[in-house]
Scaffold this motif. Sequence first.
Motif, PDB file in Angstrom:
ATOM      1  N   ILE A 212       0.841  -1.205   0.000  1.00  0.00           N
ATOM      2  CA  ILE A 212       0.000   0.000   0.000  1.00  0.00           C
ATOM      3  C   ILE A 212       0.873   1.250   0.000  1.00  0.00           C
ATOM      4  CG2 ILE A 212      -1.632   1.366   1.349  1.00  0.00           C
ATOM      5  CD1 ILE A 212      -2.940  -1.215   2.243  1.00  0.00           C
ATOM      6  N   LEU A 213       1.897   1.266   0.848  1.00  0.00           N
ATOM      7  CA  LEU A 213       2.797   2.426   0.899  1.00  0.00           C
ATOM      8  C   LEU A 213       3.547   2.601  -0.423  1.00  0.00           C
ATOM      9  CD1 LEU A 213       4.320   2.108   4.501  1.00  0.00           C
ATOM     10  CD2 LEU A 213       2.561   3.699   3.701  1.00  0.00           C
ATOM     11  N   ALA A 214       3.935   1.490  -1.052  1.00  0.00           N
ATOM     12  CA  ALA A 214       4.643   1.576  -2.330  1.00  0.00           C
ATOM     13  C   ALA A 214       3.755   2.181  -3.407  1.00  0.00           C
ATOM     14  CB  ALA A 214       5.116   0.188  -2.763  1.00  0.00           C
ATOM     15  N   VAL A 215       2.484   1.765  -3.448  1.00  0.00           N
ATOM     16  CA  VAL A 215       1.539   2.301  -4.431  1.00  0.00           C
ATOM     17  C   VAL A 215       1.334   3.793  -4.217  1.00  0.00           C
ATOM     18  CG1 VAL A 215      -0.877   2.286  -5.146  1.00  0.00           C
ATOM     19  CG2 VAL A 215       0.347   0.134  -4.884  1.00  0.00           C
ATOM     20  N   LEU A 216       1.098   4.193  -2.968  1.00  0.00           N
ATOM     21  CA  LEU A 216       0.847   5.606  -2.670  1.00  0.00           C
ATOM     22  C   LEU A 216       2.080   6.452  -2.955  1.00  0.00           C
ATOM     23  CD1 LEU A 216      -1.204   5.350   0.652  1.00  0.00           C
ATOM     24  CD2 LEU A 216      -2.057   5.871  -1.643  1.00  0.00           C
ATOM     25  N   TYR A 217       3.239   5.956  -2.540  1.00  0.00           N
ATOM     26  CA  TYR A 217       4.467   6.733  -2.722  1.00  0.00           C
ATOM     27  C   TYR A 217       4.780   6.956  -4.194  1.00  0.00           C
ATOM     28  CZ  TYR A 217       9.351   8.037  -2.851  1.00  0.00           C
ATOM     29  OH  TYR A 217      10.516   8.695  -3.131  1.00  0.00           O
ATOM     30  N   ILE A 218       4.775   5.871  -4.988  1.00  0.00           N
ATOM     31  CA  ILE A 218       5.127   6.001  -6.400  1.00  0.00           C
ATOM     32  C   ILE A 218       4.108   6.865  -7.136  1.00  0.00           C
ATOM     33  CG2 ILE A 218       5.460   4.739  -8.556  1.00  0.00           C
ATOM     34  CD1 ILE A 218       6.497   2.404  -6.952  1.00  0.00           C
ATOM     35  N   ALA A 219       2.817   6.643  -6.872  1.00  0.00           N
ATOM     36  CA  ALA A 219       1.775   7.400  -7.573  1.00  0.00           C
ATOM     37  C   ALA A 219       1.865   8.887  -7.271  1.00  0.00           C
ATOM     38  CB  ALA A 219       0.395   6.861  -7.192  1.00  0.00           C
TER      39      ALA A 219
END
Length: 254
Positions: A212-219
């Motif tokens: 979840i953090l990876a998705v939010l961070y990259i986006a």
Amino acid sequence: MAIDWNRRTCARKGHVTYAPDDPRLRVRLHAGTALGEVWRCLRCGDFVLGEPHGSGPAADAPLVPRGKVLRDLFILRCLAVERAARGVFVVLVAVAVWRFSNSENAVRRLFDEYLDVFRPVFRHFHYDLDHSPVVGSLQRAFGYRHSTLLLVAALLLAYALIELVEAVGLWYAKRWAEYLTVVSTSVFLPLEIYELGEHISWVKIATLVVNILAVLYIALAKRLFGLRGGRRAYDAERHSASLLEVTRSAGTPG
């Protein structure tokens, strides 16, 4: 203690110097010493002995990642390593499933023999292997058809390929890899949440949180899908950094 990403990168990769045509900028980036001429590094700002790596108009100065960009690149490469490790693991699982599909009967006999041996041992510790979820899952797997197991192995290989492609793209900070990572990770989030509802474990919780953090961070950091101005704002930010790099290093207002 804050990390100086600029000097950290220069220590590993070396400095980047540039001689602009504009004499007002050139004199700020250049100095003479008893050992010879020195030029200011466009990344860390330190003066470096020797000829500049390039020269020309200030607008043509190389785009040298600095500060936040270097931090983002470090995070992306950490994600790339995680994706690569996961991809290799899934490949090994796929190979194991394929080999199992070609020797199912032999593996089943071996499994039953070891189960008979260990059943009394586990019973001594008040653990019933016959009602173990893991043992039950393995026994159900023996009932799968050969074609089904081959399909599972093929799907696992496809998933591993996606993970490995993501890893390579993220390592080199490719924008298409950032989109691929966000989409592919988001697709599996509902499944991870469902599995967490079936059986809670710290590994599953940690995996879900990281994804979840990876998705939010990259986006958000990479302005994907129109977020924070989208691609236009992303390109403008990098183009602005390219145009102002020499000016900023020279200490003049942008």
